[in-house]
Design a protein around this motif. Sequence first.
Motif, PDB file in Angstrom:
ATOM      1  N   GLU A  95       0.865  -1.178   0.000  1.00  0.00           N
ATOM      2  CA  GLU A  95       0.000   0.000   0.000  1.00  0.00           C
ATOM      3  C   GLU A  95       0.902   1.229   0.000  1.00  0.00           C
ATOM      4  OE1 GLU A  95      -2.851  -0.044   3.127  1.00  0.00           O
ATOM      5  OE2 GLU A  95      -3.784  -1.939   2.482  1.00  0.00           O
ATOM      6  N   PHE A 100       2.553  -4.948   3.912  1.00  0.00           N
ATOM      7  CA  PHE A 100       1.828  -5.671   4.949  1.00  0.00           C
ATOM      8  C   PHE A 100       1.969  -7.155   4.633  1.00  0.00           C
ATOM      9  CE2 PHE A 100       0.061  -1.499   4.761  1.00  0.00           C
ATOM     10  CZ  PHE A 100      -0.289  -1.175   6.065  1.00  0.00           C
ATOM     11  N   ARG A 102       1.142 -11.402   6.026  1.00  0.00           N
ATOM     12  CA  ARG A 102       0.457 -12.315   6.931  1.00  0.00           C
ATOM     13  C   ARG A 102       0.842 -13.741   6.583  1.00  0.00           C
ATOM     14  NH1 ARG A 102      -5.845 -11.399   5.056  1.00  0.00           N
ATOM     15  NH2 ARG A 102      -5.679 -12.177   2.905  1.00  0.00           N
ATOM     16  N   TYR A 109      -2.773  -9.253   9.228  1.00  0.00           N
ATOM     17  CA  TYR A 109      -1.590  -8.681   8.593  1.00  0.00           C
ATOM     18  C   TYR A 109      -0.636  -8.120   9.646  1.00  0.00           C
ATOM     19  CZ  TYR A 109      -3.000  -8.981   3.712  1.00  0.00           C
ATOM     20  OH  TYR A 109      -3.332  -9.447   2.453  1.00  0.00           O
ATOM     21  N   GLY A 111       2.125  -5.340  10.197  1.00  0.00           N
ATOM     22  CA  GLY A 111       2.513  -4.120   9.519  1.00  0.00           C
ATOM     23  C   GLY A 111       1.821  -2.911  10.097  1.00  0.00           C
ATOM     24  N   PRO A 112       2.067  -1.766   9.512  1.00  0.00           N
ATOM     25  CA  PRO A 112       2.838  -1.623   8.281  1.00  0.00           C
ATOM     26  C   PRO A 112       4.324  -1.928   8.476  1.00  0.00           C
ATOM     27  CG  PRO A 112       2.408   0.528   9.220  1.00  0.00           C
ATOM     28  CD  PRO A 112       1.618  -0.453  10.035  1.00  0.00           C
ATOM     29  N   ALA A 133       4.468   0.069  14.081  1.00  0.00           N
ATOM     30  CA  ALA A 133       5.008  -0.229  12.756  1.00  0.00           C
ATOM     31  C   ALA A 133       6.353  -0.916  12.902  1.00  0.00           C
ATOM     32  CB  ALA A 133       5.165   1.051  11.926  1.00  0.00           C
TER      33      ALA A 133
END
Length: 307
Positions: A95, A100, A102, A109, A111-112, A133
């Motif tokens: 993104e 991210f 998983r 997920y 992240g970020p 993060a």
Amino acid sequence: MGGAICSGILFNITGNKSPSFLQNHYKLGKMVDGSLVLNNFECVFLYYKKRIDPVNPFYRKSTNLLRDLLKDDGEGELYIVYETLKIRGYYVKRENDMLFARKSPRGDYMGPIIVRRENSTTDFSYLYSNTPAYYFTLDEDGDITAFLVTAEEMNGMNEEKIPDDIKIEKVGGRFVTDNKDIPDWYGQRFKDLRILSDFETGYHKSDDKDRSLNRIYGELIDRRFIVKSGFKYGAHFRAYVKNIQEHAEFLIHYLDGPEEWYKISRAVRVANGVRKRMIFCGFIENRLLFVEIKRIRDPLKDQQTDG
């Protein structure tokens, strides 16, 4: 048997495999009308896995392909981390300039994940606004060092109060007090006096210089910490949660502008080496806020290797 497509570039699939095989095996792309549609990172990944081959001979020279697929500054480093995650068996999505990841199609997920080079800079507002993060920092040798950044509330448990009516006087260029009611940890003993540090002086003198640091010191005191100089550790402050007889739990450093990642990494390493937590602080909309940065040795250690 269909092929693959990415940014208008057509690819044949090697090894007599189907597009759906690549999608299922490598956990990437999407099927459209029998072809595997890839984003730029997925395409580079399969290209170097030798699973796809450009139909146009021009793109069989890797520099030509990468020039079209990794156009923006920082995309090379971002791709390296993407590939590392893929090799460890993660499902990865991108993104903007973040990743991210998983472990399973229905898992949460992680992240970020923000990628930085060792000489990249950041500021406190960016750090705080993106918590929690992971920061993956690539050095010039291509090695990755991972950090976890989290927001912290920061409250101590010290019960000893500093009287509001301390009388301070300037002697020999330093401010001193002969007040007998201040805590033992406040100031430096000299005969029958206490020599106050610049921050302790600023706590009582609102017109003193370096007001941002004075305000931080004052707020930490008000949050019931015992606060002393962090100079010996390369930080602004060291902070004790309850009493000064124990080791200081925190090193605290004020970020008042952009800072290079190698300096942040150095501070975290120093704090870890002396068994303290590294806290960075700053002001956002005139509020004093805090983040903790700690090194994560291997956030991917539980993952299997991609075949």
